[in-house]
Design a protein around this motif. Structure first.
Motif, short mmCIF file in Angstrom:
data_model
loop_
_atom_site.label_atom_id
_atom_site.label_comp_id
_atom_site.label_asym_id
_atom_site.label_seq_id
_atom_site.Cartn_x
_atom_site.Cartn_y
_atom_site.Cartn_z
N VAL A 75 47.91 2.09 35.96
CA VAL A 75 48.32 3.29 36.71
C VAL A 75 49.68 3.78 36.24
O VAL A 75 49.89 4.99 36.05
N ALA A 76 50.62 2.85 36.03
CA ALA A 76 51.97 3.24 35.60
C ALA A 76 51.95 3.87 34.21
O ALA A 76 52.66 4.85 33.95
N VAL A 77 51.11 3.34 33.30
CA VAL A 77 51.01 3.91 31.95
C VAL A 77 50.37 5.30 32.02
O VAL A 77 50.77 6.21 31.30
N SER A 78 49.41 5.50 32.93
CA SER A 78 48.78 6.82 33.03
C SER A 78 49.73 7.87 33.58
O SER A 78 49.56 9.05 33.28
N TYR A 79 50.73 7.48 34.38
CA TYR A 79 51.69 8.47 34.86
C TYR A 79 52.74 8.82 33.82
O TYR A 79 53.22 9.95 33.81
N GLY A 80 53.16 7.88 32.99
CA GLY A 80 54.25 8.17 32.07
C GLY A 80 55.59 7.94 32.76
O GLY A 80 55.67 7.37 33.83
N ILE A 81 56.67 8.42 32.10
CA ILE A 81 58.01 8.23 32.65
C ILE A 81 58.25 9.19 33.81
O ILE A 81 57.99 10.39 33.68
N GLY A 82 58.74 8.65 34.95
CA GLY A 82 59.01 9.53 36.08
C GLY A 82 59.12 8.75 37.38
O GLY A 82 59.15 7.52 37.38
N LEU A 83 59.20 9.50 38.48
CA LEU A 83 59.38 8.88 39.79
C LEU A 83 58.13 8.14 40.23
O LEU A 83 58.22 7.08 40.86
N GLU A 84 56.94 8.68 39.89
CA GLU A 84 55.70 8.02 40.30
C GLU A 84 55.55 6.66 39.61
O GLU A 84 55.13 5.68 40.24
N ALA A 85 55.92 6.59 38.33
CA ALA A 85 55.85 5.32 37.62
C ALA A 85 56.83 4.31 38.21
O ALA A 85 56.54 3.11 38.28
N LEU A 86 57.99 4.80 38.69
CA LEU A 86 58.95 3.90 39.33
C LEU A 86 58.40 3.34 40.63
O LEU A 86 58.55 2.14 40.91
#
Lengths: 90, 103
Positions: free
Chosen positions: B54-65
Protein backbone atom coordinates in the motif's frame (compact mmCIF):
# COMPACT_ATOMS: atom_id res chain seq x y z
CA UNK A 1 -3.49 -2.12 -12.91
CA UNK A 2 -2.42 -1.27 -9.35
CA UNK A 3 -6.07 -0.98 -8.30
CA UNK A 4 -6.82 -4.49 -9.60
CA UNK A 5 -3.80 -5.94 -7.76
CA UNK A 6 -4.84 -4.29 -4.48
CA UNK A 7 -8.48 -5.38 -4.79
CA UNK A 8 -7.39 -8.96 -5.51
CA UNK A 9 -5.17 -8.99 -2.44
CA UNK A 10 -8.07 -7.62 -0.35
CA UNK A 11 -10.33 -10.43 -1.61
CA UNK A 12 -7.69 -13.02 -0.68
CA UNK A 13 -7.36 -11.56 2.83
CA UNK A 14 -11.15 -11.69 3.32
CA UNK A 15 -11.17 -15.37 2.27
CA UNK A 16 -8.29 -16.13 4.70
CA UNK A 17 -10.24 -14.48 7.54
CA UNK A 18 -12.96 -17.16 7.27
CA UNK A 19 -10.43 -19.61 8.77
CA UNK A 20 -10.45 -17.43 11.87
CA UNK A 21 -14.23 -17.74 12.00
CA UNK A 22 -13.87 -21.56 12.01
CA UNK A 23 -11.38 -21.45 14.88
CA UNK A 24 -13.60 -19.03 16.80
CA UNK A 25 -16.57 -21.39 16.61
CA UNK A 26 -14.76 -24.67 17.38
CA UNK A 27 -11.97 -23.49 19.69
CA UNK A 28 -11.73 -25.73 22.73
CA UNK A 29 -10.68 -22.99 25.14
CA UNK A 30 -11.22 -19.25 25.51
CA UNK A 31 -7.65 -18.11 24.55
CA UNK A 32 -8.11 -19.92 21.22
CA UNK A 33 -11.07 -17.68 20.48
CA UNK A 34 -9.16 -14.57 21.53
CA UNK A 35 -6.28 -15.52 19.20
CA UNK A 36 -8.69 -16.11 16.31
CA UNK A 37 -10.44 -12.77 16.85
CA UNK A 38 -7.05 -11.01 16.97
CA UNK A 39 -6.23 -12.69 13.63
CA UNK A 40 -9.52 -11.52 12.10
CA UNK A 41 -8.97 -7.97 13.38
CA UNK A 42 -5.48 -7.74 11.87
CA UNK A 43 -6.87 -8.97 8.54
CA UNK A 44 -9.66 -6.37 8.67
CA UNK A 45 -7.09 -3.59 9.22
CA UNK A 46 -5.13 -4.77 6.17
CA UNK A 47 -8.31 -4.99 4.05
CA UNK A 48 -9.33 -1.43 5.02
CA UNK A 49 -5.88 -0.10 4.04
CA UNK A 50 -5.87 -1.99 0.72
CA UNK A 51 -9.36 -0.80 -0.26
CA UNK A 52 -8.50 2.79 0.77
CA UNK A 53 -5.52 2.69 -1.59
CA UNK A 54 -7.53 1.03 -4.37
CA UNK A 55 -10.53 3.38 -4.51
CA UNK A 56 -8.46 6.51 -3.85
CA UNK A 57 -9.89 7.64 -0.55
CA UNK A 58 -7.08 8.37 1.95
CA UNK A 59 -9.49 9.24 4.80
CA UNK A 60 -10.05 5.54 5.42
CA UNK A 61 -6.44 5.18 6.62
CA UNK A 62 -7.43 6.98 9.84
CA UNK A 63 -10.21 4.41 10.28
CA UNK A 64 -7.66 1.61 9.87
CA UNK A 65 -5.35 3.19 12.46
CA UNK A 66 -8.13 3.52 15.05
CA UNK A 67 -9.26 -0.05 14.33
CA UNK A 68 -5.73 -1.36 14.97
CA UNK A 69 -5.66 0.50 18.30
CA UNK A 70 -9.02 -0.97 19.35
CA UNK A 71 -7.94 -4.49 18.30
CA UNK A 72 -4.83 -4.29 20.50
CA UNK A 73 -6.86 -2.88 23.40
CA UNK A 74 -9.39 -5.73 23.12
CA UNK A 75 -6.72 -8.44 23.35
CA UNK A 76 -4.92 -6.81 26.27
CA UNK A 77 -8.09 -6.11 28.26
CA UNK A 78 -9.55 -9.60 27.83
CA UNK A 79 -6.22 -11.14 28.85
CA UNK A 80 -5.92 -8.82 31.85
CA UNK A 81 -9.39 -9.16 33.30
CA UNK A 82 -9.94 -12.90 32.96
CA UNK A 83 -7.21 -13.78 35.46
CA UNK A 84 -6.39 -12.47 38.93
CA UNK A 85 -2.61 -12.26 38.82
CA UNK A 86 -0.41 -10.04 40.93
CA UNK A 87 2.04 -9.19 38.15
CA UNK A 88 -0.36 -8.58 35.26
CA UNK A 89 -0.25 -10.20 31.86
CA UNK A 90 2.43 -8.06 30.22
CA UNK B 1 4.33 -3.17 -16.42
CA UNK B 2 6.13 -0.29 -14.78
CA UNK B 3 8.61 -1.07 -11.95
CA UNK B 4 6.14 0.27 -9.35
CA UNK B 5 3.46 -2.20 -10.53
CA UNK B 6 5.93 -5.10 -10.36
CA UNK B 7 7.00 -4.13 -6.82
CA UNK B 8 3.38 -3.79 -5.64
CA UNK B 9 2.51 -7.19 -7.16
CA UNK B 10 5.47 -8.94 -5.50
CA UNK B 11 4.75 -7.41 -2.06
CA UNK B 12 0.99 -8.19 -2.24
CA UNK B 13 1.60 -11.81 -3.28
CA UNK B 14 4.11 -12.24 -0.43
CA UNK B 15 1.62 -10.84 2.09
CA UNK B 16 -1.15 -13.18 0.91
CA UNK B 17 1.27 -16.15 1.04
CA UNK B 18 2.25 -15.52 4.66
CA UNK B 19 -1.40 -14.94 5.64
CA UNK B 20 -2.27 -18.35 4.13
CA UNK B 21 0.61 -19.92 6.10
CA UNK B 22 -0.79 -18.38 9.31
CA UNK B 23 -4.27 -19.71 8.48
CA UNK B 24 -2.95 -23.25 7.89
CA UNK B 25 -1.14 -23.10 11.24
CA UNK B 26 -4.30 -21.85 12.93
CA UNK B 27 -6.24 -24.86 11.63
CA UNK B 28 -3.70 -27.67 11.93
CA UNK B 29 -1.66 -27.10 15.08
CA UNK B 30 -2.78 -28.97 18.21
CA UNK B 31 -2.34 -26.48 21.04
CA UNK B 32 -3.12 -22.95 22.22
CA UNK B 33 0.54 -21.98 22.45
CA UNK B 34 1.53 -23.28 19.02
CA UNK B 35 -1.49 -21.55 17.46
CA UNK B 36 -0.48 -18.30 19.14
CA UNK B 37 3.02 -18.73 17.72
CA UNK B 38 1.67 -19.20 14.18
CA UNK B 39 -0.77 -16.32 14.45
CA UNK B 40 1.93 -14.06 15.87
CA UNK B 41 4.88 -14.49 13.52
CA UNK B 42 3.39 -15.35 10.13
CA UNK B 43 0.50 -12.93 10.42
CA UNK B 44 2.79 -10.07 11.44
CA UNK B 45 5.05 -10.65 8.42
CA UNK B 46 2.05 -10.86 6.06
CA UNK B 47 0.62 -7.63 7.44
CA UNK B 48 3.95 -5.84 7.06
CA UNK B 49 4.33 -6.98 3.42
CA UNK B 50 0.74 -6.03 2.47
CA UNK B 51 0.97 -2.59 4.10
CA UNK B 52 4.34 -2.09 2.35
CA UNK B 53 2.50 -2.72 -0.94
CA UNK B 54 0.00 0.00 0.00
CA UNK B 55 2.81 2.43 0.89
CA UNK B 56 4.62 1.76 -2.42
CA UNK B 57 1.38 2.32 -4.36
CA UNK B 58 0.93 5.76 -2.77
CA UNK B 59 4.46 7.03 -3.36
CA UNK B 60 6.06 9.82 -1.33
CA UNK B 61 3.57 11.85 0.70
CA UNK B 62 1.39 12.13 3.78
CA UNK B 63 -0.61 8.97 2.99
CA UNK B 64 2.57 6.87 2.79
CA UNK B 65 3.64 8.32 6.16
CA UNK B 66 0.30 7.26 7.68
CA UNK B 67 0.68 3.74 6.26
CA UNK B 68 4.27 3.45 7.58
CA UNK B 69 3.04 4.56 11.02
CA UNK B 70 0.30 1.89 10.92
CA UNK B 71 2.88 -0.72 9.83
CA UNK B 72 5.20 0.16 12.73
CA UNK B 73 2.31 0.07 15.20
CA UNK B 74 1.19 -3.37 14.04
CA UNK B 75 4.81 -4.60 14.05
CA UNK B 76 5.06 -3.64 17.74
CA UNK B 77 1.62 -4.56 19.09
CA UNK B 78 0.81 -7.90 17.43
CA UNK B 79 3.52 -9.96 19.26
CA UNK B 80 2.72 -8.09 22.47
CA UNK B 81 -0.93 -9.13 22.26
CA UNK B 82 0.06 -12.76 21.57
CA UNK B 83 2.38 -12.72 24.60
CA UNK B 84 -0.41 -11.36 26.83
CA UNK B 85 -2.91 -13.97 25.61
CA UNK B 86 -0.51 -16.89 26.17
CA UNK B 87 0.46 -15.61 29.60
CA UNK B 88 -3.21 -15.38 30.57
CA UNK B 89 -3.72 -18.95 29.30
CA UNK B 90 -0.80 -20.09 31.46
CA UNK B 91 -2.31 -18.33 34.49
CA UNK B 92 -5.61 -20.12 33.88
CA UNK B 93 -3.82 -23.49 34.06
CA UNK B 94 -4.13 -24.74 30.46
CA UNK B 95 -1.57 -27.49 29.99
CA UNK B 96 0.68 -27.60 26.89
CA UNK B 97 0.32 -30.41 24.35
CA UNK B 98 2.93 -33.16 24.79
CA UNK B 99 3.69 -36.37 22.94
CA UNK B 100 1.78 -38.47 25.47
CA UNK B 101 -1.49 -36.92 24.32
CA UNK B 102 -3.28 -38.11 21.21
CA UNK B 103 -4.25 -35.62 18.52
Amino acid sequence: MIEQILLGAATAFVLVSLVGVYRTVTGPTMPDRVIAINFIGSNVVIVIALIAAAIGEPGALDIALVYALLNFLLSISISKFQVDSEEGVL
Amino acid sequence: MTPREILVLVLAVGGVFFAVVAAVGLIRLPDVYSRAHSSSKSETLGAVLALSAVAVSYGIGLEALKVVFLLTFMFLTNPTAAHAITRAARERGIEPWTTEDDR
